[in-house]
Write an enzyme that holds these catalytic residues in place. Structure first.
Site, PDB file in Angstrom:
ATOM      1  N   LYS A 157       0.842  -1.199   0.000  1.00 22.30           N
ATOM      2  CA  LYS A 157       0.000   0.000   0.000  1.00 22.30           C
ATOM      3  C   LYS A 157       0.879   1.252   0.000  1.00 22.30           C
ATOM      4  O   LYS A 157       1.952   1.258   0.610  1.00 22.30           O
ATOM      5  CB  LYS A 157      -0.908  -0.033   1.243  1.00 22.30           C
ATOM      6  CG  LYS A 157      -1.995   1.044   1.271  1.00 22.30           C
ATOM      7  CD  LYS A 157      -2.920   0.852   2.483  1.00 22.30           C
ATOM      8  CE  LYS A 157      -3.992   1.937   2.565  1.00 22.30           C
ATOM      9  NZ  LYS A 157      -4.915   1.739   3.706  1.00 22.30           N
ATOM     10  N   SER A 205      -9.891   2.001   2.876  1.00 19.68           N
ATOM     11  CA  SER A 205      -8.979   2.735   2.042  1.00 19.68           C
ATOM     12  C   SER A 205      -7.962   1.875   1.288  1.00 19.68           C
ATOM     13  O   SER A 205      -7.370   2.341   0.329  1.00 19.68           O
ATOM     14  CB  SER A 205      -8.201   3.746   2.901  1.00 19.68           C
ATOM     15  OG  SER A 205      -7.341   3.067   3.783  1.00 19.68           O
ATOM     16  N   SER A 253     -10.166  -0.379   7.042  1.00 19.52           N
ATOM     17  CA  SER A 253      -9.568  -0.174   5.722  1.00 19.52           C
ATOM     18  C   SER A 253      -8.921  -1.396   5.088  1.00 19.52           C
ATOM     19  O   SER A 253      -8.554  -1.364   3.926  1.00 19.52           O
ATOM     20  CB  SER A 253      -8.525   0.947   5.794  1.00 19.52           C
ATOM     21  OG  SER A 253      -9.171   2.192   5.782  1.00 19.52           O
TER      22      SER A 253
END
Lengths: 479, 105, 494
Positions: free
Chosen positions: C87, C162, C186
């Site tokens: 990420k 997210s 997330s």
């Protein structure tokens, strides 16, 4: 109109550790700019702080030295404001649970004006631990920032508004500095920014029960500047009151060049620091065991040491207080004693000769050219009459500049005191022969004549004759 | 909407947070934040007088490190990321005089 | 068909453990593995937009190095040569670390996150940087400053957020697994939306050092994988006490072998909080999937017990106050002074701050900074932040009580399945949809999202298992069992 003055101080002290407060960068003054930095103290994305054990230990030690209550449960908080010298735009500090609270410091001695101040206890509100910010250098159009200092452990010592004169403030700062030096927490060198001070001061008509709004003065970088700014503020605030003006809470800066304070901001635009508990750091619990251990490490305070010197070495109170006012000086004195030198003589020689020479050559004890061992030897040579006091001063000066020991200098220059009565008798006879008038006066009982004749003997012996011996022999030979 | 949430002065808050907002943004954020805060007004109805606050998800204490150097990064590593640099030594910013002493406010 | 070809053919559904076996037996090289994934990426990521960047030459170099190690018998672990997607909020030395934000444009990180060090110690290859909501603030990945990531199951729908990029690249076969971060769901919510497994470890189990902070007391790094076993393997690789993270827990090492097959599900007590079923906006399809999952556990002899989480009603309020307060402070460092993008029009310091942050931050980030600044500002701290922290205490007590009566809690992940782009525009509505995931972050427990079912449009629906603090073994055992049992159930239905 007469006025009462109320003064409180906020003092920042850098803690001397190997590394910064929350990262492993070296905590060192004077390195090349921006070389003691890492992602953590630069506030890079993703980094986390880890507290330095020594930073905490030293803060607690300072608290114990000032007889504070030590918090059994403490934590760090974030204090937010934007400024380019603060990498994260928040400072890790302590808000409602500082490590130390409710302590005190006793002041006495002389203020900067050299006037003696009455012994007085100044309350310490709190001592908390935080991180220092970077150093900015300002140019005409821009500023340059060196982050080496960012993250250095910094203690904030907040006093109660217990002081009433600039001299008391000066004495408080001196006492605080002594404590820090005694506990080996900081060198408190203001020129290096290791000690920094903000003052709070308010003035009110004598006897008036209501306090007026206080003024905070920042940017003070010497004890002298603090003293001067307080005088300036007392006068300024008194003038306002005398002209029926109204004092408002404000923050002022100090311009050392013109010796005046200037307004920086008023209460209306006070900052909103948005304190909240630092989520990246866990609370600190101080166990009673740890506290007991730490108490054993608490060194003597200057006051305790002064009392001990009086008792243990039978030196006058004045001597003891001068010697202990600087930890390095007191250490030096004690080391000399350990090498066997006479306490009172050692004290005299340190106070009169050594302190003067050090101050004239702008040196501190750690740079002293004469080791305690050599100094003790000098005193021993005086006490056992190897050299007399006058010669000793020459030897001392030589030691200070050449770093040689006293015995080496005495040997090299043949300064050993003459105690051989035959040799002295020669000089005495010469003195009597050459000076019939003083001899006559001596016979008539004039003491100054004896001094003159002894002086002649000393002159003939190039200062090496033992003056006591010479004096006795003159009396004998002239009668 | 109750009194407390109507207090929100977005301009003041934006200034504290150093965010420039245009008029459109101000009114939009005002609406959003007021809505969120009036929802959060539910908290004021809970009796929390005997409850202590929780700041951390874990309950450990005294996580500290020994006072040992871990090394630093090089100046060039630092300055390579800096938007403006002075004499290959300092990070450059427009001139500012701190409101306060050289050091924390 | 060669053995390598055999694995490659199923690469879009392959797992770490399968790839690791294939590498160990020489069926495939790391280079082939990476080349195939890159090929897959080149074919489809134009539609999915899961990656923000993929440095193929670096990846192939790393793969060659890994193959050379293995050839010489010097592989760093059985996972040497396995590529994992990262990420964009995790710091990798020498790479950009942009958090899908313009404010960090051009920033090159000079250090590795601890999780990256841990992966690289084992020979794992960092495989691209995945898209996300800017600074992990959002539930759809629509708040990325760069691109919108599509849900691989329907490219007109959001992948969740997210960690939407991480979930989408794993789901679409462009990566065997990915790392995400979970502050309020997330990892778990995008895993649920994309039909993959997402694990949020216990707070403090995985070092946060090098994870760009959103809300420090809630953030946790975790794996997004194709099956539960891979989640356990990745957790083993990244977990452990870290001296660079003060919030890192002692004894947090994890061994995936402890998640064995000899698990007796019938001894398990599964708690069902009735409060979770009374949530406004819980879709009937998610509710059905949840009920079905309960019956899977019940049918194998599990005790299903009612538990109470009464303070959950205040979780969203508490969470959004705490998370935004911490975020407002964490994001204040992005100011254009020391790194990142600086906008300097007037040579005035205040303008640099205002302009840099105005241009650098997106809409949702600004909204949260404003909210967080407000709740901490003078005069409001007690009314909001302090109360939110006290609610946090009540919620923790609720969970402690619940875990006195059960081993694991079962719940939906999100009230709804993946929805079309742009369908949630009201921030409060968006925040409220996090109700099932955020209590776990407030308390710091572990939880996992496992694929359970599909909605009428064929979009995946996951269920969430919540474990007690540091109880990952039991959590993963049960999830692993459920994964298998649920598959059997589906086959039975067919």
């Amino acid at each position: 109109m007469k006025f009462d003055v109320v003064i409180g101080l906020e003092v920042h002290v850098q803690i001397r550790t190997n590394t910064k407060m929350f990262c492993g960068c070296s905590n060192r003054y004077g390195a090349e700019p921006n070389t003691l930095v890492c992602p953590v103290c630069m506030g890079y994305p993703g980094v986390l702080p880890v507290p330095n054990k020594e930073g905490i230990r030293n803060t607690l030690l300072a608290g114990l030295m000032c007889e504070c209550k030590i918090a059994l449960y403490s934590k760090f908080d974030r204090k937010s404001y934007f400024y380019p010298d603060m990498p994260k735009n928040y400072q890790i500090s302590q808000y409602d649970l500082p490590f130390c609270e409710d302590g005190k410091l006793v002041i006495s001695g002389k203020g900067l004006s050299q006037e003696l101040i009455a012994t007085k206890t100044i309350g310490i509100t709190r001592i908390h631990l935080e991180e220092d910010v970077a150093k900015s250098t300002h140019f005409k159009q821009y500023s340059g920032i060196d982050f080496n200092r960012a993250g250095v452990p910094l203690m904030e010592v907040v006093s109660e508004p217990d002081m009433t004169t600039p001299d008391e403030a000066y004495a408080y700062l001196t006492a605080l500095k002594q404590i820090m030096q005694y506990a080996d927490i900081s060198d408190c060198d203001m020129e290096k920014g290791q000690m920094r001070c903000d003052v709070n001061i308010s003035v009110k008509p004598s006897g008036s029960p209501t306090l007026n709004a206080k003024t905070e003065v920042k940017n003070l970088n010497s004890f002298k500047a603090i003293h001067k700014s307080l005088h300036y503020e007392i006068e300024r605030q008194s003038d306002v009151l005398e002209s029926k003006g109204h004092l408002v809470q404000q923050t002022r800066g100090w311009n050392d060049d013109i010796g005046e304070t200037y307004i920086m901001r008023t209460k209306e635009d006070a900052a909103d620091y948005r304190y909240f508990p630092e989520p990246d750091l866990m609370p600190i619990e101080i166990s009673s065991d740890y506290l007991e251990e730490l108490k054993k490490e608490v060194p003597e305070t200057p006051g305790q040491r002064c009392a001990r010197f009086i008792q243990e070495f039978s030196i006058p109170e004045y001597d003891a207080s001068v010697l202990t006012s600087d930890k390095a000086c007191a250490d030096y004195f004690e080391q000399c004693i350990r090498f066997g030198s006479n306490p009172k003589k050692t004290s005299n020689w340190i106070m009169v000769e050594l302190l003067r020479e050090l101050s004239q050559s702008n040196k501190t004890f750690d740079k002293c050219p004469i080791s305690p061992k050599d100094f003790a030897e000098l005193i021993l040579l005086i006490t056992d009459n190897t050299i007399n006091g006058k010669i000793a001063k020459t030897v001392f000066n030589d030691m200070f500049s050449s770093r040689k020991s006293a015995s080496v200098i005495i040997d090299e220059k043949g300064l050993k005191q003459v105690t051989d009565t035959k040799e002295i008798l020669e000089f005495v006879k010469r003195a009597i022969e050459n000076n019939p008038i003083p001899v006559q006066q001596l016979k008539e009982g004039k003491a100054s004549a004896l001094n003159f004749l002894v002086g002649q003997v000393m002159k003939f012996s190039k200062g090496k004759a033992n003056p006591q011996l010479a004096s006795e022999m003159i009396k004998k030979e002239s009668s | 909407m109750n009194e407390k949430s109507q207090d929100v002065d977005i301009r003041h808050i934006a200034n504290l947070a150093r965010l420039n907002l245009n008029d459109g943004e101000i009114s939009r954020y005002e609406t959003d934040i007021n809505a969120i805060l009036s929802y959060a007004e539910q908290l004021s109805k809970v009796d929390l007088s005997d409850v202590s606050p929780t700041a951390h998800a874990a309950s450990i204490t005294n996580v500290i490190r020994s006072d040992e150097e871990r090394g630093s990064m090089t100046r060039s590593e630092l300055l390579d990321n800096a938007p403006d640099v002075l004499d290959d030594e300092l990070i450059k910013v427009p001139v500012v005089i701190r409101h306060g002493s050289e050091g924390p406010a | 068909m060669s053995a390598a070809q055999k694995f490659v053919n199923k690469i879009d559904s392959g797992t770490i453990h399968e790839a690791s076996d294939a590498l160990e037996t020489g069926q495939i090289s790391s280079l082939e593995l990476c080349q195939n994934l890159i090929g897959r990426h080149d074919d489809i990521d134009g539609k999915i937009n899961g990656f923000l960047s993929l440095d193929t030459s670096q990846i192939l170099e790393d793969a060659n190095a890994s193959d050379a190690r293995r050839k010489n018998g010097k592989q760093l672990s059985r996972y040497d040569g396995i590529p994992i997607a990262i990420k964009d909020n995790l710091s990798v030395k020498g790479q950009t670390c942009g958090c899908a934000s313009k404010i960090l444009e051009g920033f090159i990180s000079p250090y590795n996150a601890t999780v990256i060090n841990n992966l690289q110690k084992n020979g794992v290859i960092c495989f691209g940087r995945t898209n996300m909501d800017e600074f992990a603030m959002g539930s759809t990945t629509e708040f990325s400053a760069y691109k919108k990531t599509s849900n691989p199951w329907d490219i007109n729908r959001v992948p969740g957020g997210s960690s939407g990029g991480s979930a989408a690249v794993v789901s679409s076969g462009q990566a065997l697994a990915a790392l995400g971060s979970d502050t309020g769901g997330s990892i778990r919510q995008p895993a649920s939306f994309c039909g993959v497994v997402g694990l949020k470890p216990t707070y403090g189990r995985v070092s946060r050092y090098g994870l760009v902070a959103f809300a420090s007391s809630l953030d946790q790094i975790g794996p997004i994988t194709r099956d539960v076993k891979d989640a356990a393997i990745l957790l083993e690789l990244i977990s452990g006490r870290d001296e660079l993270d003060s919030t890192s827990l002692p004894n947090s090492d994890f061994n995936h072998h402890e998640v064995g097959n000899d698990f007796d599900v019938s001894s398990l007590r599964i708690g069902i909080p009735k409060e979770f079923l009374e949530i406004d906006g819980l879709s009937s399809e998610v509710n059905d999937a949840f009920e079905k999952s309960i019956s899977v556990f019940r049918s194998r002899g599990c005790d299903i017990v009612d538990v109470k989480l009464p303070s959950i009603a205040y979780a969203v309020s508490s969470y959004y106050i705490i998370a935004t307060a911490e975020a407002s402070s964490n994001l204040s460092r992005f100011d254009g002074i020391r790194y990142g993008n600086r906008i300097d029009r007037t040579s005035d310091l205040l303008d640099i701050y205002l302009d840099t942050r105005e241009n650098g931050f997106g809409e949702e980030v600004k909204r949260r900074i404003l909210l967080g600044t407000y709740v901490l500002s003078s005069g409001y701290y007690d009314a909001y932040y302090l109360r939110a922290q006290k609610i946090r205490t009540l919620i923790r007590d609720d969970f402690n009580n619940a875990f006195n009566n059960c081993d694991l809690i079962l719940s939906p992940v999100s009230p709804v399945s993946a929805y079309p782009f742009g369908s949630v525009s009201d921030p409060l509505q968006m925040y409220l949809s996090d109700i099932y995931t955020i209590p776990v972050n407030l308390v710091g427990n572990c939880a996992i999202s496992v694929p359970a079912s599909f909605d009428g449009d064929g979009m995946p629906i996951g269920i969430q298992l919540i474990g007690n603090s540091m109880d990952e073994i039991r959590l993963l055992q049960a999830a692993h069992w459920f994964e298998f049992a649920n598959e059997m159930e589906k086959n039975d239905e067919v």
